[in-house]
Write a protein that holds these residues in place. Structure first.
Motif, PDB file in Angstrom:
ATOM      1  N   THR A 123       0.283  -0.781  12.458  1.00 34.41           N
ATOM      2  CA  THR A 123       0.434  -1.343  11.115  1.00 34.41           C
ATOM      3  C   THR A 123      -0.866  -1.303  10.309  1.00 34.41           C
ATOM      4  O   THR A 123      -0.882  -1.707   9.155  1.00 34.41           O
ATOM      5  CB  THR A 123       0.935  -2.797  11.183  1.00 34.41           C
ATOM      6  OG1 THR A 123      -0.028  -3.581  11.903  1.00 34.41           O
ATOM      7  CG2 THR A 123       2.293  -2.887  11.857  1.00 34.41           C
ATOM      8  N   SER A 124      -1.965  -0.814  10.900  1.00 34.52           N
ATOM      9  CA  SER A 124      -3.252  -0.763  10.195  1.00 34.52           C
ATOM     10  C   SER A 124      -3.207   0.297   9.094  1.00 34.52           C
ATOM     11  O   SER A 124      -2.407   1.234   9.153  1.00 34.52           O
ATOM     12  CB  SER A 124      -4.370  -0.436  11.181  1.00 34.52           C
ATOM     13  OG  SER A 124      -4.254   0.912  11.616  1.00 34.52           O
ATOM     14  N   PRO A 144     -11.098  -1.233   4.258  1.00 34.72           N
ATOM     15  CA  PRO A 144     -11.869  -2.346   3.678  1.00 34.72           C
ATOM     16  C   PRO A 144     -13.209  -1.899   3.075  1.00 34.72           C
ATOM     17  O   PRO A 144     -13.645  -2.425   2.056  1.00 34.72           O
ATOM     18  CB  PRO A 144     -12.089  -3.279   4.863  1.00 34.72           C
ATOM     19  CG  PRO A 144     -10.917  -3.007   5.763  1.00 34.72           C
ATOM     20  CD  PRO A 144     -10.629  -1.534   5.608  1.00 34.72           C
ATOM     21  N   ALA A 145     -13.846  -0.886   3.681  1.00 35.35           N
ATOM     22  CA  ALA A 145     -15.139  -0.404   3.178  1.00 35.35           C
ATOM     23  C   ALA A 145     -14.975   0.621   2.050  1.00 35.35           C
ATOM     24  O   ALA A 145     -15.968   1.175   1.579  1.00 35.35           O
ATOM     25  CB  ALA A 145     -15.939   0.204   4.327  1.00 35.35           C
ATOM     26  N   GLY A 146     -13.740   0.879   1.647  1.00 40.40           N
ATOM     27  CA  GLY A 146     -13.493   1.841   0.577  1.00 40.40           C
ATOM     28  C   GLY A 146     -12.681   3.023   1.077  1.00 40.40           C
ATOM     29  O   GLY A 146     -12.437   3.168   2.269  1.00 40.40           O
TER      30      GLY A 146
END
Length: 158
Positions: A123-124, A144-146
């Motif tokens: 699910t990531s 999360p980091a772009g």
């Protein structure tokens, strides 16, 4: 009807072992700890008693969660899968298009994901971006980091 949770046989075995340990070792121990703390007198100001009761609540909640998760498990053995597209259970090798850095990981159920062990949840964002894709495909994943772009180098089912 509750939703099925995809899981590898190893993941299911780990959850079953954790549940067994909680029921057979930790819960009986915390019950003993509560009894010992109760014997120390006034429980209203007994930190040992309150800590043991809180621990008991956490253990019971975890057991309940594990029972529910295991009952909804859809066990999928990756070694019995094959194909040219990424799906649950696949071991995927990718390269970051910008840096050239290569990573390999396996897509597993949410309760067995552990990046240190090379597994990520199906699910990531990364897994969702890879599902259904093939070797040679470039996949843009918002992380999360772009945003990052990865090329799929290998797909294996072990």
């Amino acid at each position: 009807m509750s939703e099925k949770v995809p899981m590898t046989p190893e993941g299911q075995a780990r959850l079953r072992e954790e549940m067994r340990r909680l029921k057979e070792v930790e819960l009986p121990q915390v019950v003993k700890d509560i009894a010992v703390a109760r014997d120390h007198g006034d429980i209203s100001e007994n930190a040992e008693y309150h800590a043991a009761k809180e621990r008991q609540g956490m253990i019971v909640a975890r057991i309940s969660y594990l029972e529910q998760t295991i009952s909804r498990a859809e066990v999928i053995d990756p070694s019995k899968l094959k194909g040219s597209k990424v799906q649950f259970g696949a071991r995927v090798k990718v390269a970051n298009v910008d840096s050239g850095e290569e990573q390999t990981f396996q897509l597993v159920g949410p309760d067995e994901a552990d990046i240190k062990k090379g597994t990520i949840s199906v699910t990531s964002p990364m897994a969702r971006g890879l599902i259904g894709r093939e070797v040679g495909d470039e996949v843009r994943v918002v992380m999360p980091a772009g945003p990052r772009t990865f090329e799929i180098l290998e797909i294996a089912y072990l």
